[in-house]
Design an enzyme around this catalytic site. Structure first.
Site, PDB file in Angstrom:
ATOM      1  CG  HIS A 201      -0.100   0.311   2.648  1.00  0.00           C
ATOM      2  ND1 HIS A 201       0.439  -0.656   3.085  1.00  0.00           N
ATOM      3  CD2 HIS A 201      -0.013   1.501   3.224  1.00  0.00           C
ATOM      4  CE1 HIS A 201       1.073  -0.017   4.218  1.00  0.00           C
ATOM      5  NE2 HIS A 201       0.795   1.316   4.297  1.00  0.00           N
TER       6      HIS A 201
HETATM    7  C1  UD1 Z   1      -1.204   5.601   5.745  1.00  0.00           C
HETATM    8  C2  UD1 Z   1       0.045   6.064   6.407  1.00  0.00           C
HETATM    9  C3  UD1 Z   1       0.977   4.928   6.666  1.00  0.00           C
HETATM   10  C4  UD1 Z   1       0.256   3.599   7.161  1.00  0.00           C
HETATM   11  C5  UD1 Z   1      -0.877   3.401   6.454  1.00  0.00           C
HETATM   12  C6  UD1 Z   1      -1.641   2.196   6.805  1.00  0.00           C
HETATM   13  C7  UD1 Z   1       0.656   8.418   6.120  1.00  0.00           C
HETATM   14  C8  UD1 Z   1       1.619   9.300   5.502  1.00  0.00           C
HETATM   15  N1  UD1 Z   1       0.784   6.947   5.619  1.00  0.00           N
HETATM   16  O1  UD1 Z   1      -1.002   5.394   4.446  1.00  0.00           O
HETATM   17  O2  UD1 Z   1       2.012   5.184   7.503  1.00  0.00           O
HETATM   18  O3  UD1 Z   1       1.118   2.439   7.054  1.00  0.00           O
HETATM   19  O4  UD1 Z   1      -1.681   4.590   6.427  1.00  0.00           O
HETATM   20  O5  UD1 Z   1      -2.814   1.837   5.959  1.00  0.00           O
HETATM   21  O6  UD1 Z   1       0.034   8.738   6.859  1.00  0.00           O
HETATM   22  N2  UD1 Z   1      -8.150   5.783   1.068  1.00  0.00           N
HETATM   23  C9  UD1 Z   1      -9.519   5.159   0.997  1.00  0.00           C
HETATM   24  N3  UD1 Z   1     -10.111   4.690   1.772  1.00  0.00           N
HETATM   25  C10 UD1 Z   1      -9.725   4.700   3.008  1.00  0.00           C
HETATM   26  C11 UD1 Z   1      -8.464   5.189   3.368  1.00  0.00           C
HETATM   27  C12 UD1 Z   1      -7.857   5.663   2.237  1.00  0.00           C
HETATM   28  O7  UD1 Z   1     -10.131   5.114  -0.385  1.00  0.00           O
HETATM   29  O8  UD1 Z   1     -10.447   4.329   4.093  1.00  0.00           O
HETATM   30  C13 UD1 Z   1      -7.521   6.275   0.007  1.00  0.00           C
HETATM   31  C14 UD1 Z   1      -7.272   7.630   0.136  1.00  0.00           C
HETATM   32  O9  UD1 Z   1      -8.267   8.818  -0.018  1.00  0.00           O
HETATM   33  C15 UD1 Z   1      -5.832   7.919  -0.517  1.00  0.00           C
HETATM   34  C16 UD1 Z   1      -5.312   6.775  -0.421  1.00  0.00           C
HETATM   35  O10 UD1 Z   1      -6.186   5.585  -0.192  1.00  0.00           O
HETATM   36  O11 UD1 Z   1      -6.227   8.388  -1.785  1.00  0.00           O
HETATM   37  C17 UD1 Z   1      -4.025   6.629   0.537  1.00  0.00           C
HETATM   38  O12 UD1 Z   1      -4.539   6.691   1.810  1.00  0.00           O
HETATM   39  P1  UD1 Z   1      -3.725   7.693   2.860  1.00  0.00           P
HETATM   40  O13 UD1 Z   1      -4.471   8.019   4.056  1.00  0.00           O
HETATM   41  O14 UD1 Z   1      -3.225   8.872   2.190  1.00  0.00           O
HETATM   42  O15 UD1 Z   1      -2.482   6.911   3.314  1.00  0.00           O
HETATM   43  P2  UD1 Z   1      -2.171   5.223   3.452  1.00  0.00           P
HETATM   44  O16 UD1 Z   1      -1.601   4.825   2.064  1.00  0.00           O
HETATM   45  O17 UD1 Z   1      -3.145   4.561   3.970  1.00  0.00           O
END
Ligand code: UD1
Length: 355
Positions: A201
């Site tokens: 991820h």
């Molecule tokens: C974040 C943390 C990472 C942790 C991970 C656990 C940061 C910089 N990174 O990364 O350290 O290991 O969480 O999973 O804080 N999204 C959805 N639905 C959700 C959550 C996210 O669609 O419920 C999408 C977001 O809109 C975004 C992408 O997934 O486009 C990434 O999500 P984001 O919260 O930015 O970071 P993670 O990759 O989850």
């Protein structure tokens, strides 16, 4: 005595579960929970609160889907408003996410002491958002709870002995959560045949051109030998579909699992393949070897012990390490990250300090 815990992403729900559970048992402090909304899908957020008996958040922000800058700025502003109102004695932060960073910035600007759980970790890769978040949060904190001796040594190398703060090695709180909420469950094998569990991820695996393609090619090759179960993070799913990356039929892509379902899959698997920080440790706690799809890791002890292996992002290297998996160390008995009693140790130290 009032603590505000700031949580927002899956690994923080898992860590907060053990702390909140033990805190409720000994009822020493009042805990107010802020959920930043960084993770917001039902299966990325609510399901963890239900399964891990985390109290419903007192405040819920709506920061999901924003860029790093916008997310951090929004959270900083909103958390600061809440802190001004609630006037807590300290702010408790977990790990290295954007929610950790904004909690640290908000609290430090209001001179509220910060307690950082999972302090001292370093990958020394400044291109990772998580590394930036860790460094800033550690430096702004008053009490640093390290999961291992190596984490404390990292801080010493950075001169933390010269700063006005306290550092304790307390073990890893994710082991507490396994012991509290998983270890005693009767778990059936999810599949009869052998399988590997895989999660990918991180931004560094998914957002650089062709990296995800290389990783998936490696998985496609491995899946000729063994079935791969791939609970997929929304970001990874989106990039696979946008870039039309093809996955073999023997890679079973499923939606993100709940905590208990996920660990049930890990418990019976042959091997873990991941870029997740938390899962590198959970593999060890569940007696599994783990191929780490990264160039470096902050969980260095598991690499030097040869339980886990760094594979980088290249197809050939991933396949080669999979083929050599039988050379990995299958002794999982060393208490590298403590004994699963970390939350109580933290609560005891905090009560000595603050009460
Ligand atoms: C974040 C943390 C990472 C942790 C991970 C656990 C940061 C910089 N990174 O990364 O350290 O290991 O969480 O999973 O804080 N999204 C959805 N639905 C959700 C959550 C996210 O669609 O419920 C999408 C977001 O809109 C975004 C992408 O997934 O486009 C990434 O999500 P984001 O919260 O930015 O970071 P993670 O990759 O989850």
């Amino acid at each position: 005595m009032k603590i505000i815990s700031v949580i927002g992403a899956r690994p923080q729900f898992i860590k907060a579960a053990a702390f909140s559970y033990n805190l409720r048992l000994n009822n020493l402090f009042e805990e107010v929970i802020i959920h930043t909304g960084q993770h917001y899908d039902e299966n990325m957020s609510n399901i963890f609160f239900d399964q891990l008996q985390i109290p419903q958040p007192d405040y819920r922000l709506d920061s999901g889907g924003k860029s790093h800058a916008a997310m951090t700025a929004y959270q900083l502003q909103e958390i600061a408003k809440i802190l001004k109102n609630e006037r807590p004695d300290c702010v408790l932060l977990y790990g290295d996410t954007n929610s950790t960073l904004s909690g640290a910035l908000a609290a430090s600007k209001l001179s509220i002491p910060i307690v950082h759980v999972e302090a001292g970790l370093r990958s020394y890769n400044m291109n990772m958002p998580e590394e930036i978040n860790r460094i800033i949060t550690d430096r702004l904190s008053r009490i640093l709870f390290c999961p291992s001796d190596d984490a404390k040594e990292n801080l010493m190398r950075e001169g933390y002995q010269n700063f006005d703060l306290d550092i304790y090695v307390v073990g890893d709180i994710m082991l507490d959560t396994i012991k509290l909420f998983f270890e005693n469950l009767e778990i059936k094998k999810p599949f009869e045949e052998p399988y590997v569990v895989c999660t990918i991820h991180r931004q560094e695996s998914t957002n650089q051109s062709d990296r995800l393609r290389e990783i998936i090619q490696g998985l496609n090759e491995i899946s000729k030998t063994v079935k791969i179960i791939f609970p997929i993070h929304p970001r990874t799913q989106k990039i696979i579909s946008d870039q039309k990356i093809l996955l073999s039929d023997n890679i079973i892509v499923i939606q993100p699992l709940s905590y208990i379902d996920f660990l049930s899959h890990v418990k019976h698997c042959e091997l873990v393949i991941t870029d997740s920080g938390g899962l590198q440790k959970e593999s060890y706690f569940m007696n599994k070897n783990c191929l780490v799809i990264r160039e470096e890791t902050e969980w260095t002890e598991l690499i030097s012990n040869n339980n886990n292996k760094l594979c980088g992002f290249k197809t050939g290297k991933i396949i080669q390490n999979f083929n050599n998996r039988n050379n990995l160390n299958t002794d999982f008995g060393q208490p590298i990250y403590g004994d699963g009693n970390t939350a109580n140790r933290i609560i005891k130290i905090m009560s000595d300090k603050f009460l």
